[in-house]
Design an enzyme around this catalytic site. Structure first.
Site, PDB file in Angstrom:
ATOM      1  N   LYS A  37      -6.635   6.024  -3.388  1.00  0.00           N
ATOM      2  CA  LYS A  37      -6.569   7.308  -2.698  1.00  0.00           C
ATOM      3  C   LYS A  37      -7.950   7.648  -2.150  1.00  0.00           C
ATOM      4  O   LYS A  37      -8.898   6.889  -2.275  1.00  0.00           O
ATOM      5  CB  LYS A  37      -6.009   8.386  -3.626  1.00  0.00           C
ATOM      6  CG  LYS A  37      -4.635   8.012  -4.153  1.00  0.00           C
ATOM      7  CD  LYS A  37      -3.423   8.781  -3.688  1.00  0.00           C
ATOM      8  CE  LYS A  37      -3.424   9.556  -2.452  1.00  0.00           C
ATOM      9  NZ  LYS A  37      -2.334  10.556  -2.463  1.00  0.00           N
ATOM     10  N   ASP A  43     -12.519  13.067  -2.296  1.00  0.00           N
ATOM     11  CA  ASP A  43     -12.287  14.504  -2.143  1.00  0.00           C
ATOM     12  C   ASP A  43     -13.402  15.184  -2.934  1.00  0.00           C
ATOM     13  O   ASP A  43     -13.668  14.815  -4.090  1.00  0.00           O
ATOM     14  CB  ASP A  43     -10.893  14.845  -2.705  1.00  0.00           C
ATOM     15  CG  ASP A  43     -10.566  16.343  -2.675  1.00  0.00           C
ATOM     16  OD1 ASP A  43     -11.487  17.185  -2.682  1.00  0.00           O
ATOM     17  OD2 ASP A  43      -9.368  16.670  -2.673  1.00  0.00           O
ATOM     18  N   ASP A  58     -12.610  26.145   0.910  1.00  0.00           N
ATOM     19  CA  ASP A  58     -11.818  27.105   0.134  1.00  0.00           C
ATOM     20  C   ASP A  58     -12.515  27.349  -1.201  1.00  0.00           C
ATOM     21  O   ASP A  58     -13.498  26.679  -1.534  1.00  0.00           O
ATOM     22  CB  ASP A  58     -10.368  26.605  -0.051  1.00  0.00           C
ATOM     23  CG  ASP A  58     -10.303  25.247  -0.737  1.00  0.00           C
ATOM     24  OD1 ASP A  58     -10.973  25.078  -1.769  1.00  0.00           O
ATOM     25  OD2 ASP A  58      -9.586  24.355  -0.245  1.00  0.00           O
ATOM     26  N   HIS A 112      -5.351   9.933 -13.417  1.00  0.00           N
ATOM     27  CA  HIS A 112      -5.930  10.806 -12.396  1.00  0.00           C
ATOM     28  C   HIS A 112      -7.202  11.450 -12.946  1.00  0.00           C
ATOM     29  O   HIS A 112      -7.251  11.845 -14.115  1.00  0.00           O
ATOM     30  CB  HIS A 112      -4.913  11.882 -11.986  1.00  0.00           C
ATOM     31  CG  HIS A 112      -5.276  12.567 -10.708  1.00  0.00           C
ATOM     32  ND1 HIS A 112      -6.238  13.534 -10.650  1.00  0.00           N
ATOM     33  CD2 HIS A 112      -4.835  12.369  -9.441  1.00  0.00           C
ATOM     34  CE1 HIS A 112      -6.369  13.930  -9.390  1.00  0.00           C
ATOM     35  NE2 HIS A 112      -5.531  13.247  -8.630  1.00  0.00           N
ATOM     36  N   ASP A 135     -13.086  19.676   0.796  1.00  0.00           N
ATOM     37  CA  ASP A 135     -12.625  18.356   0.377  1.00  0.00           C
ATOM     38  C   ASP A 135     -13.400  17.268   1.132  1.00  0.00           C
ATOM     39  O   ASP A 135     -14.060  16.406   0.531  1.00  0.00           O
ATOM     40  CB  ASP A 135     -11.108  18.348   0.662  1.00  0.00           C
ATOM     41  CG  ASP A 135     -10.424  17.012   0.710  1.00  0.00           C
ATOM     42  OD1 ASP A 135     -11.094  15.978   0.748  1.00  0.00           O
ATOM     43  OD2 ASP A 135      -9.171  17.001   0.733  1.00  0.00           O
ATOM     44  N   HIS A 146     -12.416  24.276  -3.771  1.00  0.00           N
ATOM     45  CA  HIS A 146     -13.392  23.214  -3.514  1.00  0.00           C
ATOM     46  C   HIS A 146     -14.827  23.719  -3.679  1.00  0.00           C
ATOM     47  O   HIS A 146     -15.693  22.978  -4.129  1.00  0.00           O
ATOM     48  CB  HIS A 146     -13.167  22.590  -2.130  1.00  0.00           C
ATOM     49  CG  HIS A 146     -11.970  21.678  -2.096  1.00  0.00           C
ATOM     50  ND1 HIS A 146     -10.720  22.125  -1.765  1.00  0.00           N
ATOM     51  CD2 HIS A 146     -11.838  20.358  -2.406  1.00  0.00           C
ATOM     52  CE1 HIS A 146      -9.857  21.111  -1.850  1.00  0.00           C
ATOM     53  NE2 HIS A 146     -10.514  20.029  -2.239  1.00  0.00           N
ATOM     54  N   CYS A 199     -13.619  17.783  -4.601  1.00  0.00           N
ATOM     55  CA  CYS A 199     -13.331  18.397  -5.907  1.00  0.00           C
ATOM     56  C   CYS A 199     -13.511  17.392  -7.042  1.00  0.00           C
ATOM     57  O   CYS A 199     -13.795  17.780  -8.176  1.00  0.00           O
ATOM     58  CB  CYS A 199     -11.950  19.031  -5.940  1.00  0.00           C
ATOM     59  SG  CYS A 199     -10.576  17.876  -5.980  1.00  0.00           S
ATOM     60  N   TYR A 200     -13.346  16.099  -6.733  1.00  0.00           N
ATOM     61  CA  TYR A 200     -13.517  15.094  -7.792  1.00  0.00           C
ATOM     62  C   TYR A 200     -14.990  14.886  -8.146  1.00  0.00           C
ATOM     63  O   TYR A 200     -15.295  14.206  -9.118  1.00  0.00           O
ATOM     64  CB  TYR A 200     -12.828  13.779  -7.408  1.00  0.00           C
ATOM     65  CG  TYR A 200     -11.354  13.985  -7.144  1.00  0.00           C
ATOM     66  CD1 TYR A 200     -10.575  14.702  -8.047  1.00  0.00           C
ATOM     67  CD2 TYR A 200     -10.747  13.515  -5.986  1.00  0.00           C
ATOM     68  CE1 TYR A 200      -9.237  14.940  -7.800  1.00  0.00           C
ATOM     69  CE2 TYR A 200      -9.393  13.743  -5.732  1.00  0.00           C
ATOM     70  CZ  TYR A 200      -8.649  14.468  -6.644  1.00  0.00           C
ATOM     71  OH  TYR A 200      -7.323  14.708  -6.402  1.00  0.00           O
ATOM     72  N   ARG A 247      -7.753   8.958  -7.788  1.00  0.00           N
ATOM     73  CA  ARG A 247      -6.949   7.870  -8.361  1.00  0.00           C
ATOM     74  C   ARG A 247      -7.025   6.632  -7.479  1.00  0.00           C
ATOM     75  O   ARG A 247      -7.455   6.715  -6.314  1.00  0.00           O
ATOM     76  CB  ARG A 247      -5.506   8.305  -8.583  1.00  0.00           C
ATOM     77  CG  ARG A 247      -4.897   9.093  -7.433  1.00  0.00           C
ATOM     78  CD  ARG A 247      -3.489   9.533  -7.789  1.00  0.00           C
ATOM     79  NE  ARG A 247      -3.020  10.530  -6.840  1.00  0.00           N
ATOM     80  CZ  ARG A 247      -1.758  10.659  -6.481  1.00  0.00           C
ATOM     81  NH1 ARG A 247      -0.845   9.854  -6.984  1.00  0.00           N
ATOM     82  NH2 ARG A 247      -1.403  11.604  -5.639  1.00  0.00           N
TER      83      ARG A 247
HETATM   84  C1  FPP Z   1      -3.021  15.042  -7.160  1.00  0.00           C
HETATM   85  O1  FPP Z   1      -3.079  15.751  -5.983  1.00  0.00           O
HETATM   86  C2  FPP Z   1      -3.528  15.928  -8.269  1.00  0.00           C
HETATM   87  C3  FPP Z   1      -3.161  15.823  -9.544  1.00  0.00           C
HETATM   88  C4  FPP Z   1      -2.188  14.811  -9.972  1.00  0.00           C
HETATM   89  C5  FPP Z   1      -3.717  16.707 -10.636  1.00  0.00           C
HETATM   90  C6  FPP Z   1      -4.625  17.805 -10.218  1.00  0.00           C
HETATM   91  C7  FPP Z   1      -5.073  18.644 -11.350  1.00  0.00           C
HETATM   92  C8  FPP Z   1      -6.153  19.406 -11.295  1.00  0.00           C
HETATM   93  C9  FPP Z   1      -6.989  19.389 -10.079  1.00  0.00           C
HETATM   94  C10 FPP Z   1      -6.658  20.278 -12.390  1.00  0.00           C
HETATM   95  C11 FPP Z   1      -6.153  20.117 -13.805  1.00  0.00           C
HETATM   96  C12 FPP Z   1      -7.008  20.794 -14.795  1.00  0.00           C
HETATM   97  C13 FPP Z   1      -6.916  22.042 -15.304  1.00  0.00           C
HETATM   98  C14 FPP Z   1      -7.937  22.517 -16.264  1.00  0.00           C
HETATM   99  C15 FPP Z   1      -5.834  22.998 -14.964  1.00  0.00           C
HETATM  100  P1  FPP Z   1      -3.054  15.019  -4.561  1.00  0.00           P
HETATM  101  O2  FPP Z   1      -2.020  13.955  -4.543  1.00  0.00           O
HETATM  102  O3  FPP Z   1      -2.982  16.100  -3.551  1.00  0.00           O
HETATM  103  O4  FPP Z   1      -4.520  14.411  -4.476  1.00  0.00           O
HETATM  104  P2  FPP Z   1      -5.054  12.897  -4.561  1.00  0.00           P
HETATM  105  O5  FPP Z   1      -4.524  12.180  -3.387  1.00  0.00           O
HETATM  106  O6  FPP Z   1      -6.532  13.076  -4.471  1.00  0.00           O
HETATM  107  O7  FPP Z   1      -4.613  12.317  -5.872  1.00  0.00           O
HETATM  108  K     K Z   2      -6.551  15.678  -2.805  1.00  0.00           K
END
Ligand code: FPP
Ligand code: K
Length: 530
Positions: A328, A331, A420, A277, A413, A423, A333-334, A325
């Site tokens: 998926k 977003d 928020d 991820h 996102d 983001h 934030c990535y 990942r």
């Molecule tokens: C999946 O969310 C998200 C994760 C598996 C990990 C997220 C971790 C962070 C954002 C920060 C970690 C770092 C620190 C410094 C604390 P989802 O399934 O909602 O999103 P997706 O579909 O985009 O994977």
């Molecule tokens: K997400």
């Protein structure tokens, strides 16, 4: 996503141009009022190659493209687009949204109570990126932080909550952002050091709280806290990782822990044997960049070509943004969790010291970057002067799709989602990475053990166990964490945004401005001892 054809601006009255006549070209008088925006087809059309198998995954992907395309094509009426088909950065509205988010929040936020330190960090960091002075929050942040600190070390999500590495990381960065003695002095560093020792595990990683899970977030947050606060690396005898051997310390084994998190895909998972991820890729690279010069540490512990292939596969077209990942959705934030990896990868590739990884480049990213000739000193790694992702694509996604276009403001996102604080912070941090270029001096040869010993002893004379002469990564860590990065605005190629829409640069590892990092470290260095 290397090179794209730009659609030429269409003159008001289209007329045939003879292909063999230069004279005709010169005669054309363009009417600038009717230019079509210069948006490469890549960002306005469906991908040319499509899998005909329809699944739940392909359906949500198609829906996502559907909601993004009107924004990417310059067709959303709520925005005013520049000649590149990109809206300006609406600083005023975002700033208003963020100040508001630092105030009293509606009742529904009670569920996020344990994340209050995160809200502080996200808002203060986003405001800082937008050029706001956040020192006016110093007193209130210090007071809030004090109420969250436990006598046994670290900060919880609020008063009487268990200390956690994530909330502690967020508090420490918030204190660094508001800066000043009053903020710095909140931290009980001795208790913090003891608490960190109690979280350190024999396999090199950290539990995120006492008895909690061990993952790579823990290691990254711990490494940031240790280096920002100038804590000793020595372990207490109570630490689960304590062996009695003084060369084993708080940062020992972190590199190996990171190595075990690289997956078959090339990306990084939260803990060994889990799914790769993007958020964890950033944590992994951040850890390594604090252990030693990234040109040495990153290829020592990771298969860099495979990581680059995975990272650049996170960028989608036509959206231009990153997913977290495989299979998926994009977003905003990535933009940071993945986009923020590239400055660290570039620091690894751009130095002659990157001899650790010798695998031939493979995967789409590597294939796209092997055209330059300057590969010789780089052990088969792709040349870093060829860009590893499309900055234009990412900036388009951010400015077109991630800005809330209503009076609410803030960043999001994707279209259809509410903005928020989280983001806002990470979209702007990603924008900053895409708009700047970071450079690090090449690594010096590691000093001989004798000299290392002296250097190590200087900053903290009381530190008895620091005199170990072995050249383990922790010895390089003090120096690596103090590397000063040079930053420049990124000026290659076509710039699709106005200069006033460039946000502030942030340190590629600490994710706050470098001056805040240096000021906090300097304060504790001068203080000496705990
Ligand atoms: C999946 O969310 C998200 C994760 C598996 C990990 C997220 C971790 C962070 C954002 C920060 C970690 C770092 C620190 C410094 C604390 P989802 O399934 O909602 O999103 P997706 O579909 O985009 O994977
Ligand atoms: K997400």
């Amino acid at each position: 996503m290397a090179t794209q054809q730009r659609r030429p601006p269409a003159p008001a009255t289209a007329r045939p141009v003879s292909p063999d006549s230069e004279a005709v070209d010169e005669e054309i008088v363009l009417d600038t009022r009717s230019f079509e925006p210069m948006i490469p087809d890549l960002f306005t059309q469906l991908p040319p190659v499509r899998d005909s198998l329809v699944t739940g995954t392909s359906q949500v992907q198609d829906e996502t493209v559907g909601v993004c395309l009107p924004f990417l094509s310059g067709e959303d009426a709520a925005f005013e687009y520049n000649e590149h088909g990109v809206p300006r950065l609406d600083r005023e509205r975002h700033v208003r949204f963020l100040h508001k988010s630092l105030g009293r929040l509606p009742g529904a936020f009670v569920a996020a109570d344990a994340s209050r330190p995160w809200f502080l960090y996200w808002c203060l960091a986003a405001l800082t990126l937008l050029g706001e002075d956040v020192t006016s929050y110093r007193e209130s942040v210090a007071e809030t932080a004090r109420s969250m600190q436990n006598d046994t070390g670290g900060f919880g999500g609020g008063g009487r909550q268990l200390s956690h590495l994530a909330t502690t990381y967020a508090v420490v960065l918030s204190l660094a952002l508001v800066g000043g003695e009053e903020a710095y002095e909140v931290v009980d560093r001795k208790a913090m050091w003891r608490w960190l020792c109690s979280l350190k595990q024999p396999d090199g990683g950290f539990q995120v709280c006492l008895g909690g899970e061990e993952d790579i977030r823990g290691a990254y947050c711990a490494a940031i806290i240790i280096t920002l606060l100038g804590l000793p690396l020595d372990l207490t005898p109570e630490s689960p990782a304590w062996t009695g051997d003084s060369s084993v310390n708080l940062l020992s084994g972190v590199g190996d822990y990171v190595r075990r998190c690289q997956t078959f895909e090339g990306g990084i998972s939260g803990q060994p044997n889990a799914e790769a991820h993007g958020a964890y890729a950033f944590c992994a690279l951040g850890c390594l960049a604090l252990l030693d010069h990234p040109a040495r540490s990153i290829p020592s512990y990771l298969d860099v070509p495979r990581l680059i292939a995975w990272l650049s596969s996170r960028q989608y077209a036509p959206e231009g943004g990153f997913s977290g990942r495989t299979n998926k959705l994009v977003d905003g934030c990535y933009s940071f969790w993945v986009g923020g990896c590239f400055p660290l990868i570039e620091a690894c590739l751009n130095s002659g010291g990157a001899g650790g990884a010798s695998a031939a480049p493979d995967g789409p990213a590597a294939a796209a970057t092997t055209t330059s000739s300057s590969t010789n000193s780089r052990g088969g790694l792709p040349p870093a002067d060829d860009t590893l992702f499309s900055r234009e694509g990412l900036i388009r996604y951010i400015l077109c799709c991630c800005q809330d276009q209503t009076k609410r403001g803030g960043l999001r996102d994707k279209p259809g989602k509410n903005s928020d604080a989280y983001h806002s912070c990470y979209v702007l941090s990603g924008l900053s990475s895409a708009q700047h270029q970071w450079e690090l001096d090449e690594p010096d040869a590691p000093p001989p053990p004798q000299q290392q010993q002296q250097q190590q002893q200087q900053p903290d004379e009381e530190n008895e166990t620091a005199a170990s002469s072995d050249a383990s990564p922790p010895k390089a860590a003090a120096a690596a964490a103090d590397l000063v990065w040079a930053v420049l605005p990124y000026l290659e190629g076509v710039q699709i945004f106005d200069n006033k829409d460039r946000v502030r640069p942030i340190h590629p590892v600490y994710a706050i401005p470098q001056q805040n990092v240096l000021a906090m470290k300097e304060y504790f260095r001068k203080k000496q001892g705990l």
